[in-house]
Scaffold this motif. Structure first.
Motif, PDB file in Angstrom:
ATOM      1  N   MET A 118     -19.125  53.134  32.977  1.00  0.00           N
ATOM      2  CA  MET A 118     -17.996  53.982  32.557  1.00  0.00           C
ATOM      3  C   MET A 118     -18.522  55.221  31.841  1.00  0.00           C
ATOM      4  O   MET A 118     -19.306  55.115  30.892  1.00  0.00           O
ATOM      5  N   LYS A 119     -18.106  56.379  32.312  1.00  0.00           N
ATOM      6  CA  LYS A 119     -18.518  57.634  31.663  1.00  0.00           C
ATOM      7  C   LYS A 119     -17.515  57.975  30.565  1.00  0.00           C
ATOM      8  O   LYS A 119     -16.379  57.513  30.579  1.00  0.00           O
ATOM      9  N   LEU A 175     -16.088  60.742  30.101  1.00  0.00           N
ATOM     10  CA  LEU A 175     -14.972  61.531  30.612  1.00  0.00           C
ATOM     11  C   LEU A 175     -13.825  60.594  30.997  1.00  0.00           C
ATOM     12  O   LEU A 175     -12.661  60.847  30.701  1.00  0.00           O
ATOM     13  N   THR A 176     -14.148  59.499  31.649  1.00  0.00           N
ATOM     14  CA  THR A 176     -13.135  58.517  32.016  1.00  0.00           C
ATOM     15  C   THR A 176     -12.527  57.904  30.763  1.00  0.00           C
ATOM     16  O   THR A 176     -11.301  57.774  30.644  1.00  0.00           O
ATOM     17  N   ASN A 228     -27.658  58.577  33.275  1.00  0.00           N
ATOM     18  CA  ASN A 228     -27.695  58.830  34.710  1.00  0.00           C
ATOM     19  C   ASN A 228     -27.639  60.332  34.945  1.00  0.00           C
ATOM     20  O   ASN A 228     -26.675  60.977  34.565  1.00  0.00           O
ATOM     21  N   LEU A 251     -20.702  63.195  31.356  1.00  0.00           N
ATOM     22  CA  LEU A 251     -21.031  62.642  32.664  1.00  0.00           C
ATOM     23  C   LEU A 251     -22.298  61.797  32.734  1.00  0.00           C
ATOM     24  O   LEU A 251     -22.465  61.026  33.669  1.00  0.00           O
ATOM     25  N   ARG A 299     -20.799  45.828  34.679  1.00  0.00           N
ATOM     26  CA  ARG A 299     -21.346  46.648  35.767  1.00  0.00           C
ATOM     27  C   ARG A 299     -20.778  48.062  35.721  1.00  0.00           C
ATOM     28  O   ARG A 299     -20.641  48.709  36.754  1.00  0.00           O
ATOM     29  N   GLY A 300     -20.437  48.507  34.522  1.00  0.00           N
ATOM     30  CA  GLY A 300     -19.901  49.856  34.386  1.00  0.00           C
ATOM     31  C   GLY A 300     -18.413  49.951  34.685  1.00  0.00           C
ATOM     32  O   GLY A 300     -17.832  51.028  34.612  1.00  0.00           O
ATOM     33  N   ILE A 301     -17.784  48.819  35.007  1.00  0.00           N
ATOM     34  CA  ILE A 301     -16.372  48.829  35.371  1.00  0.00           C
ATOM     35  C   ILE A 301     -15.520  48.239  34.247  1.00  0.00           C
ATOM     36  O   ILE A 301     -15.639  47.055  33.942  1.00  0.00           O
ATOM     37  N   PRO A 302     -14.660  49.040  33.614  1.00  0.00           N
ATOM     38  CA  PRO A 302     -13.751  48.461  32.621  1.00  0.00           C
ATOM     39  C   PRO A 302     -12.638  47.694  33.345  1.00  0.00           C
ATOM     40  O   PRO A 302     -12.087  48.192  34.327  1.00  0.00           O
ATOM     41  N   ASN A 303     -12.320  46.510  32.861  1.00  0.00           N
ATOM     42  CA  ASN A 303     -11.238  45.734  33.446  1.00  0.00           C
ATOM     43  C   ASN A 303     -10.002  45.884  32.571  1.00  0.00           C
ATOM     44  O   ASN A 303      -9.911  45.305  31.505  1.00  0.00           O
ATOM     45  N   MET A 304      -9.063  46.704  33.053  1.00  0.00           N
ATOM     46  CA  MET A 304      -7.886  47.025  32.245  1.00  0.00           C
ATOM     47  C   MET A 304      -6.671  46.186  32.635  1.00  0.00           C
ATOM     48  O   MET A 304      -5.554  46.503  32.241  1.00  0.00           O
ATOM     49  N   LEU A 305      -6.876  45.145  33.414  1.00  0.00           N
ATOM     50  CA  LEU A 305      -5.740  44.312  33.820  1.00  0.00           C
ATOM     51  C   LEU A 305      -5.218  43.537  32.626  1.00  0.00           C
ATOM     52  O   LEU A 305      -5.972  42.988  31.836  1.00  0.00           O
ATOM     53  N   ASP A 319     -16.119  57.468  38.746  1.00  0.00           N
ATOM     54  CA  ASP A 319     -16.120  56.254  37.947  1.00  0.00           C
ATOM     55  C   ASP A 319     -15.177  55.249  38.589  1.00  0.00           C
ATOM     56  O   ASP A 319     -14.295  55.628  39.374  1.00  0.00           O
ATOM     57  N   ARG A 338     -10.944  48.802  36.924  1.00  0.00           N
ATOM     58  CA  ARG A 338     -10.077  47.775  37.498  1.00  0.00           C
ATOM     59  C   ARG A 338      -8.738  47.850  36.773  1.00  0.00           C
ATOM     60  O   ARG A 338      -8.678  47.740  35.554  1.00  0.00           O
TER      61      ARG A 338
END
Lengths: 123, 506
Positions: free
Chosen positions: A1-2, A4-5, A32, A89, A111-117, B368, B371
Motif C-alpha cells: 500500500m502506497k 497516496l492510496t 520501490n 509513491l 502482501r501490500g493489500i489492505p483488507n477493508m471488508l 495499488d 480488498r
C-alpha cells in the motif's frame, strides 16, 4: 500500500463519523523505485490531505524534512517535489494494519493489500 | 503516401506504393545495396470491434498517418514505410497485425464454386508478394531485437536461412519478375544490415531450409459459393506450389491471410505470431479482459496527469494495469472483494515490475490494490477522477438477478467517490437493460455521454462513458427520495420495494 492510496482510504464502520485518517501500524515496509514525474506530483498535491500525508510518513519514520504545512510556489521546487514523490509513491507498506481512529477497528494489510471488508455486524 | 527511395532507383514513386492497382514491385528492389530501400506498404490491424475509431486515433498519434476503417468490422488499414515499421509494435489498441499483399474492393466472384476456387488458385501466382515478404522479413528482425514481449512463443533464430529460402523461391516466379530475383538476393543481405545491429545480419552462408507456412481464411457474407475451408485449402495449395514452401498448421514460419468480407478480399501476411491482446496478464482469471479492449476503454476516458483512477471490480487487474503502463501519469487503485482476484492482480503487477526491473527501468508502477466491498467503498467522498471497470455480466460471473440489485448500489457509491463536475466513468457491461434502467434513475448524478458497442467473448456488450454531474452527493432528488423511502410520482410498487431494499443496506 502506497501512502497516496492511504491518503484516500477512510474507515466506513457503521456509526463512525471521524474515520479519517487511518492510523498505520506497519511491520514490513519496502521501498520501490518509481519514475519521477514532476507534473504528476505538483498536480496531485492540491488533491491531497496534506496533514494526513505528513502524519502517515511520520508513522513510518519516512517523514524526513517534509514540512507540516505546504509552502507556496512548490510547483517549481523540484527538490520538494522529489521528496513528495518519494513519500507518495515509493514507500510501500507490505505487512501491518490500518486502524480506525474512532472505533479502533483494525484492517489488516498483507502482501501490500489492505483488507477493508467489514463484517456483517459492522455494516 | 509517397515512398522514399535512396540511391539511384530507376523508377519513381507509384510502383512502390501499395494499393489495389499494384502489380510489379521490382523497382523497389533495385538498390545501391548499401542503405537498402525504403518501401511503403499497407498494414492491416485487427482491433476489438467497436474501437476502430480509437485505434485509428492511436495510429494517427503514434505513426502520424490516417487509418482507414474497413467495412469488415474490427479492421483498420494504414500505410507505413519500412524505416518506421517498428512503430507498429508501439500500438496498444491492435490485437493482430498483417502486411497487405493485395486488396480488392469489389471482387467479382465467379458463379460456380469450381470456377471461383480455380480463380483463387490462379491468383496465388499473380499476386505482388515481394514487398509484403520484405516487410515480413524485416519484421522478424525487429522482433528479435526487441526480445519480444512474452518469451518462448516459438521465435526461431534463422533469419539468413529463411532469407535464402525466399530468395531461392523467388527465382521460380514468372519471367517478368525474374530480373528482380537477383537483386532481391542482394537486397535481403543488405536490408538486415541496414536495420539490425544484431550479429545474425553479418553471417552469410544460408542452408537450404524449406519455409513452412499456413493459410488462414476468414470469410463473411452470404453470397459466396464456397466455404472458408475450401478457399484456404485451394489457395493454400496454389501458394505451396508457387513458392515450394511446406504446409504446416502449427509450426509455420509464415502465415498467409485470406480475408473475404462480401466483395472485399484482402490477402496479407501476418506480422504477429500470437495475438497481442494478453500481453500484460500472466495470471488469468475466468473473465480477464483483453489488454487491447482495456486500452480502448482507457483512451475513451482520456486520463490526464494526476488523475486518480479507480477500478472497483478489478478482477485480475487487467484494466488498471494497462493504464499504469500506458497512461502512467495517472494513479490507479484496483479493488475487488474477492481474495483470489486481488491476489491475481498483485501477481500480475509484480510480474510486470519484475520484467521492467530486468530491463533496467524503474520497476514501480503507479498502481495499488485494495480488498473492498464496492457498494461500501472505504474511499473519501469526491476524491476520484475516473472510475473504469468491467461490470459483472451475469453470465460467467454473478447473475442477472444480482445485477438488478448491484447496479444501482454501485452506481450510487461510485457517484459518491467521484469528483462532481469533472469526474467520469467508463463502464463495460453486457446487461444493458439492467444498466440502462439503473442509470435512468440517476440523472441527478450521472449523465450518459457516449456508448461504444463491443463484442466481448462473443457477447454483445456496451462501454458506457458517463459524466459525473456537478451535484453534490446526498442532495440530489434521488438521494432525498431514497432517504425518505416513500413518495414516488412515477414508479410502481415494485420499484419502490426494490429501492427500499437498496437503501436498507447503506
Amino acid at each position: 500500500m502506497k501512502l497516496l492510496t492511504h491518503n484516500m482510504l477512510t474507515s466506513h464502520v457503521k456509526g463512525v463519523t471521524k474515520g479519517y485518517p487511518l492510523l498505520i501500524k506497519a511491520t514490513e515496509v519496502k521501498m520501490n523505485e518509481v519514475e519521477f514525474n514532476p507534473q504528476f506530483v505538483s498536480r496531485m498535491i492540491p488533491k491531497l490531505e496534506w496533514s494526513a500525508l505528513v502524519q502517515a510518513a511520520e508513522e513510518l519514520g519516512q517523514r524526513q524534512d517534509l514540512p507540516g504545512e505546504l509552502v507556496s510556489d512548490y510547483e517549481k521546487n523540484e527538490d520538494f517535489l522529489k521528496k513528495v514523490h518519494r513519500v507518495l509513491l515509493e514507500v510501500e507498506v507490505i505487512e501491518g494494519c490500518l486502524q480506525c481512529p474512532e472505533s479502533g477497528r483494525e484492517f489488516p494489510i498483507s502482501r501490500g493489500i489492505p483488507n477493508m471488508l467489514l463484517n456483517e455486524d459492522e455494516v | 503516401m509517397s515512398s522514399q527511395e535512396d540511391g539511384a532507383a530507376e523508377q519513381p514513386g507509384p510502383d512502390t506504393t501499395v494499393g489495389p492497382s499494384i502489380s510489379s514491385s521490382s523497382s523497389s528492389l533495385e538498390s545501391d545495396g548499401t542503405t537498402g530501400d525504403i518501401i511503403t506498404v499497407t498494414i492491416g490491424a485487427t482491433v476489438p470491434t467497436g474501437f476502430e475509431h480509437t485505434a485509428a486515433e492511436e495510429v494517427k498519434e503514434k505513426i502520424g498517418v490516417d487509418a482507414r476503417i474497413s467495412k469488415d468490422r474490427g479492421r483498420i488499414y494504414f500505410p507505413i514505410s519500412t524505416d518506421k515499421l517498428f512503430q507498429v509494435h508501439l500500438l496498444r489498441s491492435v490485437d493482430n497485425l498483417f502486411v497487405v499483399v493485395e486488396e480488392y474492393d469489389d471482387y467479382q466472384f465467379k458463379q460456380s464454386k469450381e470456377e471461383t476456387l480455380m480463380e483463387l488458385q490462379q491468383l496465388a501466382s499473380k499476386l505482388p508478394w515481394n514487398n509484403a515478404l520484405e516487410v515480413w522479413k524485416l519484421n522478424r528482425t525487429l522482433k528479435k531485437k526487441k526480445g519480444y514481449r512474452k518469451g518462448g512463443n516459438g521465435t526461431k533464430v534463422k533469419p539468413e536461412s529463411t532469407d535464402a529460402a525466399v530468395a531461392d523461391t523467388e527465382q521460380q516466379e514468372p519471367p517478368e519478375a525474374a530480373a528482380s530475383s537477383a537483386e532481391s538476393q542482394a537486397k535481403t543481405e543488405s536490408t538486415p544490415e541496414a536495420e539490425s545491429s544484431q550479429q545474425d545480419s553479418a553471417e552469410a552462408a544460408p542452408e537450404a531450409k524449406v519455409m513452412k507456412f499456413r493459410v488462414t481464411c476468414n470469410r463473411a457474407g452470404d453470397k459466396h459459393s464456397f466455404s472458408s475451408n475450401e478457399a484456404a485449402r485451394d489457395f493454400g495449395g496454389a501458394v505451396q506450389e508457387f513458392f515450394q514452401w511446406k504446409a504446416d498448421m502449427t509450426k509455420f514460419d509464415i502465415e498467409v491471410l485470406l480475408n473475404i468480407h462480401n466483395v472485399e478480399v484482402v490477402i496479407g501476411i501476418a506480422l504477429t505470431e500470437e495475438s497481442l491482446h494478453r500481453r500484460n496478464i500472466s495470471h488469468f482469471g475466468p473473465t480477464t479482459l483483453r489488454s487491447t479492449l482495456c486500452y480502448g476503454m482507457l483512451r475513451l476516458c482520456k486520463p490526464q496527469a494526476s488523475d486518480v483512477i479507480l477500478d472497483p471490480m478489478c478482477g485480475t487487474g487487467a484494466i488498471p494495469l494497462e493504464g499504469a503502463i500506458e497512461f502512467n501519469s495517472s494513479f490507479y487503485v484496483a479493488g475487488d472483494n474477492y481474495d483470489m482476484a486481488v491476489n491475481r492482480t498483485v501477481n500480475n503487477i509484480c510480474h510486470i515490475q519484475k520484467r521492467r526491473a530486468d530491463k533496467g527501468s524503474a520497476p514501480g508502477l503507479p498502481i495499488d490494490t485494495v480488498r473492498w466491498d464496492l457498494c461500501n467503498l472505504p474511499i473519501r467522498t469526491s476524491s476520484v477522477d475516473i472510475i473504469i471497470t468491467d461490470m459483472p455480466f451475469g453470465k460467467r460471473m454473478g447473475s442477472r438477478k444480482k445485477n438488478w440489485d448491484l447496479y444501482p448500489s454501485c452506481l450510487r457509491e461510485m457517484a459518491r467517490v467521484c469528483r462532481p463536475g469533472s469526474g467520469k466513468a467508463v463502464l463495460l457491461t453486457q446487461d444493458k437493460k439492467c444498466f440502462s434502467k439503473a442509470i435512468s434513475r440517476m440523472g441527478g448524478l450521472w449523465r450518459k455521454l457516449h456508448t461504444v458497442w463491443v463484442n466481448v467473448g462473443g457477447l454483445h456488450a456496451g462501454v458506457y462513458l458517463l459524466k459525473r454531474t456537478g451535484a453534490v452527493f446526498g442532495q440530489t432528488p434521488e438521494d432525498v427520495y431514497e432517504s425518505r423511502g416513500t413518495v414516488n410520482a412515477q414508479g410502481d410498487e415494485k420499484d419502490d420495494k426494490e429501492l427500499s431494499e437498496v437503501t436498507s443496506g447503506v
